[in-house]
Write a protein that holds these residues in place. Structure first.
Motif, short mmCIF file in Angstrom:
data_model
loop_
_atom_site.label_atom_id
_atom_site.label_comp_id
_atom_site.label_asym_id
_atom_site.label_seq_id
_atom_site.Cartn_x
_atom_site.Cartn_y
_atom_site.Cartn_z
N HIS A 159 -22.92 -10.09 16.33
CA HIS A 159 -22.59 -11.18 17.30
C HIS A 159 -21.81 -12.12 16.41
N ARG A 160 -22.35 -12.47 15.08
CA ARG A 160 -21.86 -13.71 14.59
C ARG A 160 -20.73 -12.89 13.55
N GLY A 161 -20.39 -11.53 13.65
CA GLY A 161 -19.26 -11.18 12.86
C GLY A 161 -19.58 -10.11 11.68
N ALA A 162 -20.99 -9.67 11.57
CA ALA A 162 -21.02 -8.78 10.47
C ALA A 162 -20.67 -7.31 11.13
N ARG A 163 -20.18 -6.77 10.06
CA ARG A 163 -19.98 -5.23 10.29
C ARG A 163 -20.80 -4.52 10.33
N LEU A 164 -21.23 -3.46 10.96
CA LEU A 164 -22.43 -2.49 11.04
C LEU A 164 -21.70 -1.07 11.02
N TYR A 165 -22.47 -0.51 9.89
CA TYR A 165 -22.07 1.22 9.59
C TYR A 165 -23.56 1.78 9.85
N VAL A 166 -23.28 2.85 10.63
CA VAL A 166 -24.55 3.60 10.98
C VAL A 166 -24.43 4.84 10.24
N ILE A 167 -25.25 5.61 9.46
CA ILE A 167 -25.23 6.80 8.75
C ILE A 167 -26.28 7.97 9.44
N ASP A 168 -25.97 8.57 10.17
CA ASP A 168 -27.04 9.51 11.08
C ASP A 168 -26.30 10.60 11.39
N PRO A 169 -27.06 11.96 11.61
CA PRO A 169 -26.66 13.10 12.10
C PRO A 169 -26.21 13.03 13.75
N ARG A 170 -27.10 12.06 14.24
CA ARG A 170 -26.57 11.87 15.72
C ARG A 170 -26.03 10.67 15.95
N ARG A 171 -24.96 10.54 16.94
CA ARG A 171 -24.53 9.64 17.42
C ARG A 171 -25.55 8.57 18.31
N THR A 172 -26.29 7.71 17.71
CA THR A 172 -27.74 7.33 18.25
C THR A 172 -27.30 5.92 18.96
N GLY A 173 -28.52 5.50 19.85
CA GLY A 173 -28.12 4.00 20.48
C GLY A 173 -27.79 3.00 19.34
N SER A 174 -28.07 3.06 18.12
CA SER A 174 -27.57 2.08 17.31
C SER A 174 -26.23 2.46 16.85
N ALA A 175 -25.92 3.61 16.52
CA ALA A 175 -24.43 4.03 16.29
C ALA A 175 -23.65 3.48 17.17
N GLN A 176 -23.86 3.31 18.68
CA GLN A 176 -23.09 2.92 19.49
C GLN A 176 -22.76 1.37 19.41
N TRP A 177 -23.42 0.57 18.61
CA TRP A 177 -23.12 -0.70 18.30
C TRP A 177 -22.30 -0.81 17.11
N ALA A 178 -22.24 0.20 16.27
CA ALA A 178 -21.41 0.32 14.91
C ALA A 178 -19.81 0.08 14.99
N ASP A 179 -19.33 -0.24 13.97
CA ASP A 179 -18.10 -0.52 13.80
C ASP A 179 -17.66 1.02 13.46
N THR A 180 -18.52 1.71 12.57
CA THR A 180 -18.20 3.06 12.08
C THR A 180 -19.17 3.73 12.04
N TRP A 181 -19.44 5.05 12.70
CA TRP A 181 -20.73 5.86 12.64
C TRP A 181 -20.20 7.08 11.50
N LEU A 182 -20.93 7.57 10.62
CA LEU A 182 -20.89 8.53 9.87
C LEU A 182 -21.96 9.64 10.00
N GLY A 183 -21.40 10.67 10.73
CA GLY A 183 -22.24 11.80 11.23
C GLY A 183 -22.27 12.74 10.38
N LEU A 184 -23.15 12.61 9.14
CA LEU A 184 -23.39 13.54 8.25
C LEU A 184 -24.20 14.66 8.59
N ASP A 185 -24.09 15.76 7.84
CA ASP A 185 -25.05 17.08 8.02
C ASP A 185 -26.42 16.72 7.71
N VAL A 186 -27.53 17.05 8.29
CA VAL A 186 -28.85 16.88 8.13
C VAL A 186 -29.11 17.16 6.63
N GLY A 187 -29.80 16.12 5.84
CA GLY A 187 -30.31 16.79 4.60
C GLY A 187 -29.15 16.56 3.43
#
Length: 555
Positions: free
Chosen positions: A43-71
Motif C-alpha cells: 500500500h505504500r508503493g512497494a512492488r510485490l513478486y510472487v514465485i509459486d507453481p500456483r496462483r495463490t492468494g498471495s499471488a493475487q496481490w502481486a504486481d507479477t506472478w512467476l508460475g514456475l514448474d515444481v522443483g
C-alpha cells in the motif's frame, strides 16, 4: 551461511522496503501475520513478486506472478543470476569486499541463459529478465521463502541459490534489504535458537567445532558433551528401520501423520520397543504410544517462558487459563523425569532456566526478563543489557574492512524432482496449507470454521475434462507408494498438469500415503512438494466414502 539461522530483516522493514519477493511462500494463508506487514508495504508503493507453481492468494496481490514448474527453483535462481551478471547489474563493490567464491559461482550459472531458464522452469524469458533487473536495480529489496523452497530433495541448495542472489545484488545487511525464511509457528525460530538442531548448542554454537563453547556448557552442566552431531528427523526414521533406534520420546510432534510416505513411517513407529508422547491433545502418535505425558498449551496455560518469532523477537508468554485435568507444564515434566532418572535439578523457575541460557548464549545475554517486559520483546543478537537488540543482521558485511568472515557464494546445480512424471504418473501433485487449518489438523479439526471445506483434490478444469470427472466426484489418486480417494475441486489458479492437496485431514484422506520420503542429503527434509500421481475415475462399485486406502496403526 552467515553464522546464525535466522531471518535478517524485521517486520517493519517489509512495510518500508521498495521490493518484496515471496518465493515458494503463500504468506497470505500460511503466514497471515507477516502478510499484514507485506500489505502495508504494498500500500505504500512497494512492488510485490510472487514465485509459486500456483496462483495463490498471495499471488493475487502481486504486481507479477512467476508460475514456475515444481522443483525448478534453482534453475530460476541461476537464470536470474546470469542475467544480472550479463546486464552489468551485479553489486561488484559488495561482491569484491564482502564475499568469496564469486568466480566459481559466475562460471556455474553461465549456461543458464534466459531461453534455457524458460525451457526448464516454464516461466517466460522476458518475465525472468524483468524480475532480475527489478531486483538488482532496487534500492531496497527483501526476499522471503518458506516450505515451497525447503520441502525438496534440493532443500539446502534451494536456499543457497536464493542467498546467492542476495549476495550478488548486495540485498543483505542493510535496513530494508534482507533474506528471510518465514517461520510457520510461534516458536519455530526459538526451537532452533535453543539448540534443537543436531549440530548446534543453544545460540547456534557448533557442538563439533566450537571447543570453547562446548567447554562452557560442560562446566555449567557438569557433564561431558559428545563432540559430534546427532541425527536429524529423517536419520532417526532410518535408524528405526535399521533397528538401531529402539526408543523414541516425541515432544509436541505428530510424526504418525506428518511424515512423508506415512505407511512406511507408521511401520517404523510400530517397530519401536518403547514410545513416549508428550502433547496437549490425543494425536495419532499419542494413540500409538506406551506412555502419554499430558502437557500444557504453553502459549496460554503457563506463566513465564519465552517464544521467538520470525523477526528474531524474543517475547514473554502470559498465562490466561489454568491447564485442564492432570496436564502439567512441559518444564515440570522434564524436571520430574530427570529426577526419576537420578538427576535432581531442584525446582528451577522458567526465569532461572532463561538466565542460565543467557549466561551460555552470547546472542541472548542482554535479554533479562525485566528488559523483555519493559521493551515488549527484543530481537537477537542482544549481547549486553545496554544493547537495544538488532533490527537487522549482518551489517558487518558493509563495514570497512568486513568484520569477521566474508559470506561465501555457493555453486548450486539444478536437479529435477526424484519422483518423475511419465505416462503412468502424468500429474504433478504438490501439497501445502490453508488459512483455516493447522498442520495435521489435530488442533483445528476439533472446531468448525466457516472457511473450512474439507480435503479435495484440486485440479485445473482442463485436466478434469480430460479425465472425464466432475466437481465433487470422488476419484482415486495413486502414486508409486499408495492410493487414496478424494473428491475433485476445480481450481483455475492451477496450471494444467498440476494438482494440489493439503495434509490437514489425515483421518479422512491421508495425503502423505502418496508423498515420497526421498530426502535432501544436507538437511534431511523430505520432498513433500513434488509427487508424481495418476488420477482415475471410479465406477459405482469402486466408489467409497473418500478415505485412506491404508491400514490404521495402533499399539
Amino acid at each position: 551461511m552467515f553464522g546464525a539461522g535466522g531471518g535478517t530483516s524485521s517486520y517493519k522493514e517489509a512495510e518500508e522496503t521498495d521490493l518484496l519477493i515471496l518465493w515458494g511462500s503463500n504468506a497470505r494463508e500460511t503466514h497471515p501475520i507477516f502478510f499484514h506487514h507485506v500489505l502495508k508495504g504494498v500500500h505504500r508503493g512497494a512492488r510485490l513478486y510472487v514465485i509459486d507453481p500456483r496462483r495463490t492468494g498471495s499471488a493475487q496481490w502481486a504486481d507479477t506472478w512467476l508460475g514456475l514448474d515444481v522443483g525448478t527453483d534453482i534453475a530460476l535462481a541461476n537464470t536470474i543470476a546470469r542475467e544480472i551478471i550479463h546486464a552489468g547489474l551485479a553489486n561488484e563493490t559488495f561482491v569484491d569486499r564482502a564475499t568469496t567464491g564469486f568466480a566459481e559461482y559466475r562460471e556455474s550459472v553461465e549456461p543458464w541463459t534466459l531461453e534455457h531458464g524458460e525451457r526448464i522452469t516454464g516461466v517466460p524469458a522476458e518475465t525472468i529478465r524483468e524480475l532480475a533487473h527489478t531486483y538488482a536495480r532496487a534500492d531496497r529489496a527483501i526476499l522471503c521463502w518458506t516450505l515451497g523452497i525447503t520441502e525438496h530433495v534440493t532443500a539446502a541448495d534451494n536456499v543457497l541459490a536464493l542467498i546467492n542472489l542476495g549476495l550478488l545484488t548486495g540485498h543483505v545487511g542493510r535496513y530494508g534489504s534482507g533474506l528471510n525464511p518465514l517461520r510457520g509457528q510461534n516458536n519455530v525460530q526459538g526451537g532452533g535458537d535453543m539448540g534443537a538442531i543436531p549440530d548446534k548448542l543453544p545460540g547456534f554454537q557448533d557442538v563439533e567445532n566450537d571447543h570453547a563453547a562446548r567447554a562452557r556448557f560442560e562446566a555449567a552442566w557438569g557433564v561431558k558433551l559428545p563432540p559430534r552431531r546427532g541425527w536429524h528427523l529423517s536419520q532417526m526414521f532410518e535408524a528405526m528401520e535399521r533397528g538401531e533406534l529402539r526408543t523414541l520420546y516425541v515432544f509436541g510432534e505428530n510424526p504418525a501423520q506428518s511424515e512423508a510416505d506415512s505407511k512406511k513411517a507408521l511401520e517404523a513407529l510400530e517397530g519401536l520397543d518403547f514410545l513416549i508422547a508428550q502433547d496437549i491433545l490425543m494425536t495419532r502418535t499419542c494413540a500409538m504410544a506406551d506412555v502419554v505425558l499430558p502437557g500444557t498449551a504453553s502459549w496460554c496455560e503457563v506463566e513465564g517462558g519465552t517464544v521467538t518469532n520470525s523477526e528474531r523477537r524474543v517475547q514473554r508468554m502470559r498465562k490466561a487459563l489454568d491447564p485442564p485435568g492432570q496436564a502439567r507444564d512441559d518444564h515440570w515434566i522434564i524436571v520430574e523425569l530427570a529426577r526419576r532418572l537420578g538427576h535432581d535439578w531442584g525446582h528451577p523457575t522458567l526465569e532461572q532456566a532463561w538466565d542460565e541460557l543467557r549466561s551460555l548464549s552470547p546472542m541472548h545475554r542482554g535479554m533479562s526478563y525485566e528488559r523483555l517486559e519493559e521493551l515488549g520483546g527484543i530481537q537477537w543478537p542482544c549481547p549486553s543489557e545496554d544493547h537495544p537488540g538488532s533490527l537487522y543482521l549482518h551489517g558487518r558485511l558493509w563495514s570497512e574492512p568486513v568484520e569477521g568472515r566474508r559470506a561465501p557464494f555457493s555453486v548450486t546445480p539444478w536437479v529435477a524432482p526424484i519422483d518423475e512424471l511419465n505416462d503412468e504418473f502424468p500429474i504433478r501433485l504438490t501439497t501445502g496449507r490453508r488459512l483455516d487449518s493447522y498442520n495435521t489438523g489435530v488442533q483445528t479439526n476439533l472446531y468448525s470454521s466457516p472457511l473450512r471445506r474439507g480435503e479435495t483434490l484440486d485440479l485445473h478444469p482442463e485436466d478434469a475434462a480430460n479425465l472425464g470427472v466432475e466437481p465433487g466426484e470422488t476419484v482415486k489418486v495413486s502414486s508409486r507408494r499408495g492410493s487414496i480417494q478424494a473428491p475433485v475441486r476445480l481450481d483455475c489458479n492451477l496450471r494444467p498438469g498440476l494438482a494440489f492437496m493439503t495434509f490437514h485431514f489425515p483421518d479422512e484422506i491421508d495425503v502423505n500415503v502418496l508423498t515420497i520420503d526421498a530426502t535432501d542429503p544436507k538437511s534431511g527434509t523430505a520432498e513433500y512438494k513434488a509427487t508424481a500421481v495418476q488420477v482415475e475415475k471410479l465406477n459405482g462399485d469402486e466408489r467409497q466414502t473418500a478415505g485412506v486406502a491404508s491400514g490404521r496403526a495402533g499399539k
